[in-house]
Scaffold this motif. Structure first.
Motif, PDB file in Angstrom:
ATOM      1  N   CYS A  54       0.848  -1.200   0.000  1.00 26.86           N
ATOM      2  CA  CYS A  54       0.000   0.000   0.000  1.00 26.86           C
ATOM      3  C   CYS A  54       0.885   1.251   0.000  1.00 26.86           C
ATOM      4  O   CYS A  54       1.986   1.237   0.552  1.00 26.86           O
ATOM      5  CB  CYS A  54      -0.847   0.073   1.270  1.00 26.86           C
ATOM      6  SG  CYS A  54      -1.953  -1.324   1.492  1.00 26.86           S
ATOM      7  N   GLY A  55       0.347   2.317  -0.540  1.00 29.43           N
ATOM      8  CA  GLY A  55       0.979   3.636  -0.421  1.00 29.43           C
ATOM      9  C   GLY A  55       2.400   3.665  -0.955  1.00 29.43           C
ATOM     10  O   GLY A  55       2.695   3.165  -2.041  1.00 29.43           O
ATOM     11  N   THR A  56       3.267   4.246  -0.153  1.00 29.87           N
ATOM     12  CA  THR A  56       4.657   4.393  -0.565  1.00 29.87           C
ATOM     13  C   THR A  56       5.328   3.043  -0.799  1.00 29.87           C
ATOM     14  O   THR A  56       6.131   2.890  -1.725  1.00 29.87           O
ATOM     15  CB  THR A  56       5.395   5.217   0.513  1.00 29.87           C
ATOM     16  OG1 THR A  56       4.926   6.570   0.412  1.00 29.87           O
ATOM     17  CG2 THR A  56       6.889   5.198   0.329  1.00 29.87           C
ATOM     18  N   ALA A  57       4.988   2.059   0.021  1.00 28.12           N
ATOM     19  CA  ALA A  57       5.576   0.727  -0.153  1.00 28.12           C
ATOM     20  C   ALA A  57       5.177   0.153  -1.515  1.00 28.12           C
ATOM     21  O   ALA A  57       5.967  -0.544  -2.175  1.00 28.12           O
ATOM     22  CB  ALA A  57       5.116  -0.191   0.977  1.00 28.12           C
ATOM     23  N   SER A 101       6.156  -3.736   3.431  1.00 27.92           N
ATOM     24  CA  SER A 101       5.503  -2.928   4.457  1.00 27.92           C
ATOM     25  C   SER A 101       6.521  -2.413   5.460  1.00 27.92           C
ATOM     26  O   SER A 101       7.336  -3.177   5.973  1.00 27.92           O
ATOM     27  CB  SER A 101       4.450  -3.773   5.188  1.00 27.92           C
ATOM     28  OG  SER A 101       3.855  -3.033   6.225  1.00 27.92           O
ATOM     29  N   GLN A 102       6.472  -1.123   5.695  1.00 31.69           N
ATOM     30  CA  GLN A 102       7.327  -0.549   6.735  1.00 31.69           C
ATOM     31  C   GLN A 102       6.911  -1.097   8.085  1.00 31.69           C
ATOM     32  O   GLN A 102       7.702  -1.683   8.805  1.00 31.69           O
ATOM     33  CB  GLN A 102       7.219   0.982   6.693  1.00 31.69           C
ATOM     34  CG  GLN A 102       8.173   1.750   7.604  1.00 31.69           C
ATOM     35  CD  GLN A 102       7.833   1.708   9.077  1.00 31.69           C
ATOM     36  OE1 GLN A 102       8.694   1.353   9.904  1.00 31.69           O
ATOM     37  NE2 GLN A 102       6.612   2.000   9.441  1.00 31.69           N
ATOM     38  N   SER A 103       5.637  -0.911   8.434  1.00 32.22           N
ATOM     39  CA  SER A 103       5.158  -1.257   9.783  1.00 32.22           C
ATOM     40  C   SER A 103       5.011  -2.756   9.978  1.00 32.22           C
ATOM     41  O   SER A 103       5.106  -3.255  11.101  1.00 32.22           O
ATOM     42  CB  SER A 103       3.793  -0.610  10.019  1.00 32.22           C
ATOM     43  OG  SER A 103       2.848  -1.125   9.072  1.00 32.22           O
ATOM     44  N   GLY A 104       4.719  -3.459   8.883  1.00 35.62           N
ATOM     45  CA  GLY A 104       4.445  -4.886   9.000  1.00 35.62           C
ATOM     46  C   GLY A 104       3.081  -5.178   9.606  1.00 35.62           C
ATOM     47  O   GLY A 104       2.772  -6.329   9.933  1.00 35.62           O
ATOM     48  N   VAL A 152       4.903  10.407   9.676  1.00 33.77           N
ATOM     49  CA  VAL A 152       3.848   9.643   8.999  1.00 33.77           C
ATOM     50  C   VAL A 152       4.177   9.507   7.501  1.00 33.77           C
ATOM     51  O   VAL A 152       3.907   8.477   6.891  1.00 33.77           O
ATOM     52  CB  VAL A 152       2.471  10.304   9.240  1.00 33.77           C
ATOM     53  CG1 VAL A 152       1.426   9.776   8.269  1.00 33.77           C
ATOM     54  CG2 VAL A 152       2.021  10.047  10.675  1.00 33.77           C
ATOM     55  N   ALA A 153       4.764  10.531   6.942  1.00 34.28           N
ATOM     56  CA  ALA A 153       5.186  10.452   5.542  1.00 34.28           C
ATOM     57  C   ALA A 153       6.460   9.615   5.467  1.00 34.28           C
ATOM     58  O   ALA A 153       7.486   9.952   6.046  1.00 34.28           O
ATOM     59  CB  ALA A 153       5.440  11.845   4.993  1.00 34.28           C
ATOM     60  N   SER A 154       6.375   8.524   4.764  1.00 30.07           N
ATOM     61  CA  SER A 154       7.502   7.590   4.699  1.00 30.07           C
ATOM     62  C   SER A 154       8.614   8.135   3.806  1.00 30.07           C
ATOM     63  O   SER A 154       8.353   8.611   2.701  1.00 30.07           O
ATOM     64  CB  SER A 154       6.988   6.258   4.152  1.00 30.07           C
ATOM     65  OG  SER A 154       8.008   5.305   4.182  1.00 30.07           O
ATOM     66  N   GLN A 161      13.559   0.194   1.288  1.00 25.98           N
ATOM     67  CA  GLN A 161      12.837  -0.840   0.519  1.00 25.98           C
ATOM     68  C   GLN A 161      13.426  -0.947  -0.884  1.00 25.98           C
ATOM     69  O   GLN A 161      13.671  -2.053  -1.394  1.00 25.98           O
ATOM     70  CB  GLN A 161      11.334  -0.473   0.423  1.00 25.98           C
ATOM     71  CG  GLN A 161      10.594  -0.672   1.730  1.00 25.98           C
ATOM     72  CD  GLN A 161       9.303   0.148   1.829  1.00 25.98           C
ATOM     73  OE1 GLN A 161       8.990   0.984   0.978  1.00 25.98           O
ATOM     74  NE2 GLN A 161       8.533  -0.089   2.884  1.00 25.98           N
ATOM     75  N   LYS A 239       3.682  12.330  -1.549  1.00 26.95           N
ATOM     76  CA  LYS A 239       4.334  13.084  -0.469  1.00 26.95           C
ATOM     77  C   LYS A 239       3.751  14.478  -0.375  1.00 26.95           C
ATOM     78  O   LYS A 239       3.433  14.962   0.703  1.00 26.95           O
ATOM     79  CB  LYS A 239       5.845  13.214  -0.707  1.00 26.95           C
ATOM     80  CG  LYS A 239       6.729  12.041  -0.440  1.00 26.95           C
ATOM     81  CD  LYS A 239       6.898  11.628   0.993  1.00 26.95           C
ATOM     82  CE  LYS A 239       5.820  10.642   1.394  1.00 26.95           C
ATOM     83  NZ  LYS A 239       6.169   9.251   1.287  1.00 26.95           N
ATOM     84  N   GLU A 242       0.052  14.457   0.940  1.00 30.66           N
ATOM     85  CA  GLU A 242      -0.048  14.022   2.333  1.00 30.66           C
ATOM     86  C   GLU A 242       0.275  15.112   3.337  1.00 30.66           C
ATOM     87  O   GLU A 242      -0.402  15.252   4.340  1.00 30.66           O
ATOM     88  CB  GLU A 242       1.004  12.929   2.624  1.00 30.66           C
ATOM     89  CG  GLU A 242       0.643  11.548   2.277  1.00 30.66           C
ATOM     90  CD  GLU A 242       1.634  10.570   2.890  1.00 30.66           C
ATOM     91  OE1 GLU A 242       1.205   9.798   3.757  1.00 30.66           O
ATOM     92  OE2 GLU A 242       2.822  10.555   2.502  1.00 30.66           O
ATOM     93  N   VAL A 360      -1.755   1.653   9.169  1.00 29.85           N
ATOM     94  CA  VAL A 360      -3.181   1.541   8.850  1.00 29.85           C
ATOM     95  C   VAL A 360      -3.632   0.106   9.111  1.00 29.85           C
ATOM     96  O   VAL A 360      -3.547  -0.759   8.238  1.00 29.85           O
ATOM     97  CB  VAL A 360      -3.447   1.978   7.390  1.00 29.85           C
ATOM     98  CG1 VAL A 360      -4.954   1.947   7.086  1.00 29.85           C
ATOM     99  CG2 VAL A 360      -2.915   3.388   7.153  1.00 29.85           C
TER     100      VAL A 360
HETATM  101  O1  M6R Z   1       3.572   0.360   6.989  1.00 23.56           O
HETATM  102  P1  M6R Z   1       3.331   0.231   5.506  1.00 23.56           P
HETATM  103  O2  M6R Z   1       4.564   0.372   4.689  1.00 23.56           O
HETATM  104  O3  M6R Z   1       2.585  -1.037   5.148  1.00 23.56           O
HETATM  105  O4  M6R Z   1       2.393   1.442   5.132  1.00 23.56           O
HETATM  106  C1  M6R Z   1       1.884   1.594   3.837  1.00 23.56           C
HETATM  107  C2  M6R Z   1       1.266   2.952   3.653  1.00 23.56           C
HETATM  108  O5  M6R Z   1       0.228   3.159   4.587  1.00 23.56           O
HETATM  109  C3  M6R Z   1       2.295   4.075   3.794  1.00 23.56           C
HETATM  110  O6  M6R Z   1       3.360   3.940   2.923  1.00 23.56           O
HETATM  111  C4  M6R Z   1       1.622   5.439   3.551  1.00 23.56           C
HETATM  112  O7  M6R Z   1       1.229   5.564   2.215  1.00 23.56           O
HETATM  113  C5  M6R Z   1       2.569   6.572   3.963  1.00 23.56           C
HETATM  114  N1  M6R Z   1       1.843   7.558   4.708  1.00 23.56           N
HETATM  115  C6  M6R Z   1       3.255   7.217   2.787  1.00 23.56           C
HETATM  116  O8  M6R Z   1       4.031   8.314   3.148  1.00 23.56           O
END
Ligand code: M6R
Length: 363
Positions: A54-57, A101-104, A152-154, A161, A239, A242, A360
């Motif tokens: 999702c998103g940036t990932a 995924s950053q957060s996993g 919050v902005a990755s 990644q 970016k 957001e 999320v």
């Molecule tokens: O933790 P994740 O990498 O799974 O999160 C995915 C997205 O929610 C995340 O990259 C989101 O788009 C960021 N706010 C982007 O800056």
């Protein structure tokens, strides 16, 4: 701790040379010019990759599609997790699923992992939080060594990644007999230069800040790119929206005349991400179309690109020249800085933008 920085986001932007160097060192044998094949993956036996996030990932995965297809001749399906989980896509029996995924803990990405597992796929997870659910449930863990990401902005998680995916794509290319040992050595050397290139690009901060003062006045902004610069355009637009709440869209440059060109006027700046690469000339014709309609261009390129484009711009940000494989990693930085400084001028809450959560965990 933000150290000397005003926000976590800018601190994390500046950490990228270190984080990327650290992550790459884990996946590359620099002394011997080798990209290590992650244990548990037999790239020669795989016929299809499916990448979900999702998103940036997701944008990191989108860049990786270009790399795996080009360097390893491996077909790649790339999906947004919220679509993948419900689409009931038939998956190849010899396929590998990669989730990013950053957060996993992202709910849709986790559900995608479970769907693919249920379909008998082997799962590799590119993940930053090693104690997370996604890290635990994956068959193969490909850690990003970005450290905790607070904004919050990755930012640094994204380039970490990309680092894992670039190294893995090179390893796949070698394992599949597409790349020779010499090709592999060249690509590994190119990747090892990324931290140095990032340091150089971070020095453009003041120029980008001055430009952000202009960008902070607009209501809409378009980002264009081709090839691996297309996902970077998407990421740049994400970016900006957001954290500055300016409406921004990323497009493949070639799609311009299929619709978005109707929007072009002097009030809608166009950020063009265009290193001097094999598709550069094509992007120049798109810039000419923008210029002919009074559009103001912010061009992010290198010296050769600036000379070859020969076009009037609102601003040209000149990066060092570099091999094609590393451009997505390095060109991520100016788009992050542009969004960051614009948001600071707008006075938004950069690290905690409205309506957004770092992780999320609900769909
Ligand atoms: O933790 P994740 O990498 O799974 O999160 C995915 C997205 O929610 C995340 O990259 C989101 O788009 C960021 N706010 C982007 O800056």
């Amino acid at each position: 701790d933000k150290g000397n920085h005003r926000h976590f986001m800018v601190k994390e932007i500046h950490e990228q040379p270190e984080v990327v160097g650290h992550t790459l060192a884990h996946y590359l044998d620099l002394a011997n010019g080798i990209a290590k094949v992650p244990s548990g993956i037999d790239f020669a036996a795989i016929d299809r990759l499916s990448i979900t996030a999702c998103g940036t990932a997701y944008y990191a995965g989108f860049v990786a599609k270009y790399w795996f297809e080009r360097l390893a001749r491996l077909p790649v399906d790339i999906d947004i997790a919220s679509e993948f989980r419900y689409r009931e896509q038939p998956l190849s029996r010899n396929g590998l699923s990669i989730v990013i995924s950053q957060s996993g803990e992202t709910a849709d990405t986790l559900a995608s992992l479970r769907y693919a597992k249920g379909e008998g796929q082997k799962i590799a997870a590119v993940v930053n939080v090693q104690e997370s659910t996604i890290a635990r449930e994956a068959d193969i863990r490909l850690p990003t060594l970005a450290g905790a990401e607070i904004g919050v902005a990755s930012t640094k998680a994204f380039t970490a990644q990309l680092s894992v995916l670039a190294a893995t794509a090179v390893a796949a290319g070698k394992a599949r007999g597409v790349l020779s040992a010499e090709d592999e050595g060249k690509l590994v050397r190119a990747l090892s230069e990324v931290p140095r290139l990032m340091h150089q690009v971070l020095k453009l901060d003041e120029q980008i800040e001055a430009l952000a003062r202009e960008l902070a006045k607009v209501k809409h902004c378009l980002y264009l790119g081709r090839g691996t610069s297309y996902p970077i355009a998407l990421e740049g637009a994400l970016k900006l929206k957001e954290i500055s709440y300016i409406h921004a869209e990323g497009y493949a440059a070639g799609e311009l005349k299929h619709g978005p060109i109707a929007l072009i006027d002097e009030d809608m700046p166009v950020v063009v991400i265009a290193p001097y690469d094999r598709v550069f000339e094509k992007t120049v014709s798109n810039m000419q179309e923008v210029a002919a309609r009074g559009g103001r261009i912010i061009l992010i390129t290198d010296r050769k690109g600036q000379e070859a484009a020969a076009i009037d711009t609102l601003a040209t940000i000149i990066l060092p020249e570099m091999p094609a494989i590393v451009t997505p990693l390095v060109y991520a930085i100016p788009v992050q800085l542009l969004a960051y400084h614009t948001a600071v001028f707008m006075g938004t809450d950069v690290d905690q933008p409205r309506n957004l959560a770092k992780s999320v965990t609900v769909e």
